[in-house]
Structure formats: C-alpha cells, structure tokens
Design a protein around this motif. Structure first.
Motif, PDB file in Angstrom:
ATOM      1  N   THR A 155     -30.645 -76.669 -14.975  1.00 22.11           N
ATOM      2  CA  THR A 155     -30.250 -75.734 -13.924  1.00 22.11           C
ATOM      3  C   THR A 155     -30.146 -74.339 -14.504  1.00 22.11           C
ATOM      4  OG1 THR A 155     -29.007 -77.473 -12.844  1.00 22.11           O
ATOM      5  CG2 THR A 155     -28.516 -75.221 -12.188  1.00 22.11           C
ATOM      6  N   SER A 156     -30.703 -73.352 -13.825  1.00 25.95           N
ATOM      7  CA  SER A 156     -30.652 -71.985 -14.315  1.00 25.95           C
ATOM      8  C   SER A 156     -29.233 -71.447 -14.202  1.00 25.95           C
ATOM      9  CB  SER A 156     -31.602 -71.083 -13.512  1.00 25.95           C
ATOM     10  OG  SER A 156     -31.081 -70.875 -12.226  1.00 25.95           O
ATOM     11  N   ARG A 157     -28.936 -70.404 -15.006  1.00 30.12           N
ATOM     12  CA  ARG A 157     -27.602 -69.779 -14.974  1.00 30.12           C
ATOM     13  C   ARG A 157     -27.332 -69.182 -13.602  1.00 30.12           C
ATOM     14  NH1 ARG A 157     -23.499 -67.913 -17.980  1.00 30.12           N
ATOM     15  NH2 ARG A 157     -22.554 -65.932 -17.379  1.00 30.12           N
ATOM     16  N   ALA A 158     -28.395 -68.625 -12.972  1.00 28.04           N
ATOM     17  CA  ALA A 158     -28.199 -68.004 -11.669  1.00 28.04           C
ATOM     18  C   ALA A 158     -27.765 -69.022 -10.637  1.00 28.04           C
ATOM     19  CB  ALA A 158     -29.482 -67.305 -11.229  1.00 28.04           C
ATOM     20  N   LEU A 159     -28.348 -70.241 -10.710  1.00 28.32           N
ATOM     21  CA  LEU A 159     -27.974 -71.274  -9.754  1.00 28.32           C
ATOM     22  C   LEU A 159     -26.600 -71.849 -10.088  1.00 28.32           C
ATOM     23  CD1 LEU A 159     -31.339 -73.182  -9.291  1.00 28.32           C
ATOM     24  CD2 LEU A 159     -30.225 -71.671  -7.658  1.00 28.32           C
ATOM     25  N   ALA A 160     -26.323 -71.997 -11.389  1.00 28.33           N
ATOM     26  CA  ALA A 160     -25.062 -72.604 -11.795  1.00 28.33           C
ATOM     27  C   ALA A 160     -23.892 -71.647 -11.586  1.00 28.33           C
ATOM     28  CB  ALA A 160     -25.140 -73.017 -13.260  1.00 28.33           C
ATOM     29  N   SER A 161     -24.147 -70.348 -11.666  1.00 24.70           N
ATOM     30  CA  SER A 161     -23.074 -69.363 -11.584  1.00 24.70           C
ATOM     31  C   SER A 161     -23.520 -68.211 -10.694  1.00 24.70           C
ATOM     32  CB  SER A 161     -22.736 -68.857 -12.990  1.00 24.70           C
ATOM     33  OG  SER A 161     -21.634 -68.001 -12.966  1.00 24.70           O
ATOM     34  N   PRO A 162     -23.391 -68.368  -9.372  1.00 27.64           N
ATOM     35  CA  PRO A 162     -23.895 -67.335  -8.466  1.00 27.64           C
ATOM     36  C   PRO A 162     -23.120 -66.030  -8.590  1.00 27.64           C
ATOM     37  CG  PRO A 162     -22.581 -68.947  -7.279  1.00 27.64           C
ATOM     38  CD  PRO A 162     -22.753 -69.481  -8.669  1.00 27.64           C
ATOM     39  N   ALA A 163     -23.762 -64.970  -8.141  1.00 29.26           N
ATOM     40  CA  ALA A 163     -23.107 -63.660  -8.157  1.00 29.26           C
ATOM     41  C   ALA A 163     -21.874 -63.685  -7.268  1.00 29.26           C
ATOM     42  CB  ALA A 163     -24.085 -62.593  -7.677  1.00 29.26           C
ATOM     43  N   PRO A 164     -20.801 -63.000  -7.676  1.00 31.48           N
ATOM     44  CA  PRO A 164     -19.564 -63.031  -6.890  1.00 31.48           C
ATOM     45  C   PRO A 164     -19.694 -62.231  -5.597  1.00 31.48           C
ATOM     46  CG  PRO A 164     -19.347 -61.491  -8.702  1.00 31.48           C
ATOM     47  CD  PRO A 164     -20.661 -62.186  -8.899  1.00 31.48           C
ATOM     48  N   SER A 165     -18.974 -62.651  -4.596  1.00 34.46           N
ATOM     49  CA  SER A 165     -18.916 -61.924  -3.329  1.00 34.46           C
ATOM     50  C   SER A 165     -17.970 -60.730  -3.475  1.00 34.46           C
ATOM     51  CB  SER A 165     -18.397 -62.836  -2.225  1.00 34.46           C
ATOM     52  OG  SER A 165     -17.034 -63.168  -2.464  1.00 34.46           O
ATOM     53  N   PRO A 166     -18.038 -59.755  -2.554  1.00 39.06           N
ATOM     54  CA  PRO A 166     -17.061 -58.663  -2.586  1.00 39.06           C
ATOM     55  C   PRO A 166     -15.619 -59.170  -2.544  1.00 39.06           C
ATOM     56  CG  PRO A 166     -18.876 -58.064  -1.153  1.00 39.06           C
ATOM     57  CD  PRO A 166     -19.093 -59.505  -1.541  1.00 39.06           C
ATOM     58  N   GLN A 167     -15.384 -60.246  -1.802  1.00 41.95           N
ATOM     59  CA  GLN A 167     -14.028 -60.804  -1.740  1.00 41.95           C
ATOM     60  C   GLN A 167     -13.591 -61.326  -3.110  1.00 41.95           C
ATOM     61  OE1 GLN A 167     -16.469 -61.422   0.495  1.00 41.95           O
ATOM     62  NE2 GLN A 167     -15.592 -60.155   2.123  1.00 41.95           N
TER      63      GLN A 167
END
Length: 281
Positions: free
Chosen positions: A3-15
């Motif tokens: 699993t790619s890092r992007a899929l495993a750790s998505p970008a955070p939301s503004p919240q």
C-alpha cells in the motif's frame, strides 16, 4: 501488493489541521515546569493571566485554525489570511477581557495551518520541506513586505530597537527556528526515549537558546534575552530534562525568570508549532 503512503496516510482535512493546532496549544499550556510561562498550576511571570485565561482563549480560537486551513486549501491571498487572523485576535481579546494570550500563536500557527491546508488540497501531508516551500512560494512576498512594516506591538518594537529578528521576519524566512531547531530537537528527544513532557521541555529550552524571543526582549531588554538564552544553553548542556534532576532544575530556573519578570513567549509559540507538526505526523 504494498500500500502506498498516500493511501495509508491520507492528507489531513482542514478540521484535522485545525484540531491539531488547538491541541498543540494545550500541549504547550500543560507542560510544566516552564520558566516564566503560564501552566495549568502556575502563572509564571504573568500577574494578569492564568490557565483559565488560556483555556478561554483556546475555545475562542478553535474555529479560526480550521477556517485558515480552509483558506489555505482555497489558495487564498495573504490579505485573506491576515483578515482571518485579525478577526481571530478580536475573538481572543473578547474572550480574555483584553489580555493577549495567543497573539503570536494566531500568527504563527495560522500561517502553518494555511500552508498545511494548501498542501492537503493537493493530496499532500504536511512535512518540513513542504510547509516551508508553500509558505515561501504562496505568501513569501507578502510576508517579506509585512516584515518591513514598523510594528505597533511591544515585541516588534523591541526587536527593531535592539536589532533582533522579529516574529514577522521569522515568518518571512519560513520559520527557520521552528524547522531547523525546534522540530529536530523534539524528534531527537523522542529518539532518545524521552516521554512527551521531557521531550517538549528539551524542545522549549533548545528553542530558547537560539531564538530572538521578542517577548523576552520586551520584558527584560537585551540583557534579559541573553540571560534566558544562556540559561537554556546551560540546561541543555547539563543533560536537559532527561537527567535525574532535570525537572527540578527547570523549576529553579522558573523562580529566577519570575524574579526578573521574564517570559519566553516566542519560544512557547514555537514549541506549540512543533507539537502541531508532531500531532499531524
């Protein structure tokens, strides 16, 4: 399949970005002992505020950090970020009956949240390089112009009078003390096995040792700033918070800071920013 890092750790939301900022400010408040600074049980060098004042301020600022992250995600111009920060400062002052608890954090953490929002809108998580690049590329020119303005604030005036690097100048340089001193110090302390409290205390002292802290300069002049920086260097050189008497040594320094009316507010804001990035991972 890996699993790619992007899929495993998505970008955070503004919240998520904003919540991390609020929690990071609480991390800073809860740290004790802290020389000259307000904690949950101590006013430090401040007769006009305590932990309750800080908590009222924190509640008033919760929506600000989310909103400015949203502005960053929308690639808003600096003028929109500045207006958002001015409105947040007004809410802080209303909540604290005119006491400045978090003006520096509104500026510093606000810019960082905006940068994280900008990165997240492109699917990227906040990193040291990413945040610094975004600050420079998106708002660097505006921050450089702002740093040239004469300051109406006591800390900025002290920096100008004494030839120090102001908080505005730190921002125009994409926060070198945060990213080159505080964040590495926190990570190094963690790598040595220190718990969160001692690691944050070492980070605070590492920051105090090098930062042109305008709050110290305002309250104690150049002599007060140099005294605090020397104390911080000595504390770290003696083993920091990890040594057996580290917390007692920090508490003893606190008494000296109170006697001299010193409070390293700029270092405290920088510590909170390091805790924010640590929380976002």
């Amino acid at each position: 399949m890996r699993t790619s890092r992007a899929l495993a750790s998505p970008a955070p939301s503004p919240q998520e970005i904003g919540r991390a900022a609020t929690l990071a400010l609480h991390d800073e408040l809860a740290l004790s002992p802290k020389p000259g600074l307000v904690t949950l049980t101590d006013r430090g060098s401040h007769a006009d505020m305590d932990a309750h004042t800080f908590m009222r301020s924190l509640f008033a600022l919760r929506s600000y950090f989310v909103r400015i992250a949203e502005l960053g995600a929308a690639q808003a111009p600096f003028e929109a970020l500045e207006a958002c920060g001015i409105a947040a400062e007004a809410r802080m002052l209303a909540a604290t009956q005119g006491i400045n608890t978090h003006r520096g954090a509104i500026f510093m953490l606000g810019l960082l949240c905006a940068s994280a929002g900008s990165l997240a809108a492109r699917g990227l998580r906040p990193t040291v390089d990413g945040l610094r690049h975004t600050l420079t590329q998106r708002w660097g020119e505006a921050l450089a112009r702002r740093a040239l303005r004469p300051s109406a604030l006591p800390g900025g005036q002290a920096a100008s009078r004494l030839g120090l690097r102001s908080a505005s100048a730190e921002a125009a340089l994409a926060f070198p003390t945060l990213f080159e001193t505080a964040v590495p110090a926190l990570r190094a302390a963690r790598s040595r096995g220190l718990a969160s409290g001692p690691a944050r205390l070492d980070t605070l002292f590492a920051t105090m040792a090098v930062l042109d802290d305008c709050n110290l300069a305002h309250r104690g002049g150049l002599a007060g700033l140099r005294f605090a920086q020397g104390c911080a260097r000595d504390f770290i050189a003696a083993g920091g918070a990890g040594r057996p008497d580290g917390l007692a040594a920090a508490a003893a320094l606190g008494a000296e800071f109170v006697a001299r009316n010193l409070s390293p507010g700029g270092a405290a804001d920088t510590l909170a920013a390091a805790c924010w990035l640590d929380r976002l991972g």
